[in-house]
Motif scaffolding. Structure first.
Motif, PDB file in Angstrom:
ATOM      1  N   SER A 116     -48.305  58.247  27.260  1.00  0.00           N
ATOM      2  CA  SER A 116     -47.082  58.810  27.830  1.00  0.00           C
ATOM      3  C   SER A 116     -46.755  60.100  27.096  1.00  0.00           C
ATOM      4  N   LEU A 140     -44.211  62.475  25.738  1.00  0.00           N
ATOM      5  CA  LEU A 140     -42.793  62.452  25.387  1.00  0.00           C
ATOM      6  C   LEU A 140     -42.240  63.849  25.153  1.00  0.00           C
ATOM      7  N   VAL A 141     -43.041  64.736  24.598  1.00  0.00           N
ATOM      8  CA  VAL A 141     -42.684  66.152  24.456  1.00  0.00           C
ATOM      9  C   VAL A 141     -43.858  66.947  24.985  1.00  0.00           C
ATOM     10  N   LEU A 169     -45.755  65.713  21.622  1.00  0.00           N
ATOM     11  CA  LEU A 169     -45.734  64.297  21.249  1.00  0.00           C
ATOM     12  C   LEU A 169     -46.200  63.442  22.410  1.00  0.00           C
ATOM     13  N   GLU A 170     -47.149  62.562  22.137  1.00  0.00           N
ATOM     14  CA  GLU A 170     -47.617  61.561  23.094  1.00  0.00           C
ATOM     15  C   GLU A 170     -47.490  60.180  22.461  1.00  0.00           C
ATOM     16  N   LEU A 171     -47.308  59.166  23.299  1.00  0.00           N
ATOM     17  CA  LEU A 171     -47.290  57.780  22.825  1.00  0.00           C
ATOM     18  C   LEU A 171     -48.317  56.981  23.596  1.00  0.00           C
ATOM     19  N   ALA A 187     -48.464  57.053  18.074  1.00  0.00           N
ATOM     20  CA  ALA A 187     -47.758  58.286  18.411  1.00  0.00           C
ATOM     21  C   ALA A 187     -48.600  59.453  17.918  1.00  0.00           C
ATOM     22  N   VAL A 223     -39.258  65.991  16.389  1.00  0.00           N
ATOM     23  CA  VAL A 223     -40.276  65.064  16.866  1.00  0.00           C
ATOM     24  C   VAL A 223     -40.461  63.905  15.888  1.00  0.00           C
ATOM     25  N   GLN A 229     -37.695  61.596  16.323  1.00  0.00           N
ATOM     26  CA  GLN A 229     -37.880  60.826  17.553  1.00  0.00           C
ATOM     27  C   GLN A 229     -38.840  59.665  17.321  1.00  0.00           C
ATOM     28  N   ASP A 282     -38.179  55.313  17.374  1.00  0.00           N
ATOM     29  CA  ASP A 282     -38.839  54.651  18.504  1.00  0.00           C
ATOM     30  C   ASP A 282     -39.530  53.383  18.016  1.00  0.00           C
ATOM     31  N   ARG A 306     -41.368  51.389  19.459  1.00  0.00           N
ATOM     32  CA  ARG A 306     -42.703  51.153  20.004  1.00  0.00           C
ATOM     33  C   ARG A 306     -43.805  51.718  19.116  1.00  0.00           C
TER      34      ARG A 306
END
Length: 276
Positions: free
Chosen positions: A10, A12-13, A20-22, A28, A52, A55, A59, A61
């Motif tokens: 996903s 995110l930024v 930023l990806e998750l 992350a 970031v 963030q 999170d 997750r």
């Protein structure tokens, strides 16, 4: 870094100087994203990196963090072009930039999630070397290079490097690295304990992601507790040194030697320091 049948991360930024990806497994992925400037740190990037990391910190997750740089270099340190352009205003700019860098370094050490840095090209200055020293594990490509560089531009180490580097490689070796500014190869960095692993350049992304996923699959509370115990042994020392790093950095930035050092780096010549 993802196979055909693998669920994509996903985003995110999606834009800006830090991305930023998750991943679904809790990894992350933070990407420094100023490739044209070798991910050189200016206040804009540092603010984005702080946001970031915060963030990620908030999170639930996130189970592990992978830190990389876009383009040819992981991070070439402070943006010398921006610094030199500030002229007489450089001390104020350095004071703010150093403060953000110190906050980010502290956050990386205090995150519950383990942080893996994947280094390619150069990791230099308080930015590159500082982020390396603040990460929990570091993987480097065979052609990666490390450089302190602060005293080369008449400044001092920041991001807590005056403590973390000493703990990683020992006092004598840290003195040599910070005062003589040798370019350190990946193999040398591994031998002295600055990094954990060296891998072929074309395997760096996959190997670093695999290591981060291994951490993400571990027991989160146990890993967080272990990380906290390990960093706490020097954490007070790191954070106690940071205000003095900041004060000294801003003071030196107001001297003509600092501007001469920055100009010499940009012009690729030897500096002429006058001690004022």
């Amino acid at each position: 870094m993802t196979g055909d049948n693998e669920v994509r991360p996903s985003v995110l930024v999606a834009e800006g100087p830090v991305l930023l990806e998750l991943h679904p497994d809790g990894v992350a992925h933070i990407r420094l994203n100023r490739p044209d400037a070798s991910n050189g740190l200016d206040i804009t990037l540092l603010k984005a990196l702080h946001e970031v990391v915060m963030q990620v910190h908030g999170d639930g997750r996130v189970r592990a963090v992978l830190l990389t740089g876009e383009g040819r270099n992981f991070c070439a340190g402070g943006d010398v072009h921006t610094f030199l352009s500030k002229g007489a205003a450089l001390p104020d700019y350095i004071r703010v930039a150093t403060s953000y860098l110190q906050i980010v370094a502290s956050l990386l050490m205090r995150l519950n999630a383990p942080v893996v840095a994947a280094v390619h090209g150069f990791a230099a200055g308080g930015g590159g070397l500082g982020l390396v020293c603040s990460s929990d594990l570091v993987v480097a490509g065979e052609s990666a290079r490390f450089l302190a560089g602060a005293t080369r531009v008449a400044m001092v180490p920041d991001a807590g490097v005056s403590v973390t580097l000493t703990q990683l490689v020992g006092l004598r070796k840290a003195m040599e690295i910070l005062m003589l500014n040798p370019v350190i190869s990946a193999a040398q960095a591994l031998e002295m304990g600055l990094i954990n692993r060296v891998v072929p350049d074309d395997q760096l992304g996959d190997e670093a992601l695999a290591l981060t996923r291994q951490l993400a699959a571990g027991a989160p509370a146990a890993l967080a507790g272990t990380k906290r115990l390990l960093w706490s042994g020097l954490g007070l020392g790191v954070e106690a040194c940071m205000p003095e790093e900041n004060r000294t950095q801003a003071q030196l930035a107001g001297m003509s030697d600092a501007l001469e050092g920055l100009a010499a780096v940009i012009e690729k010549r030897a500096p002429r320091f006058l001690g004022r």
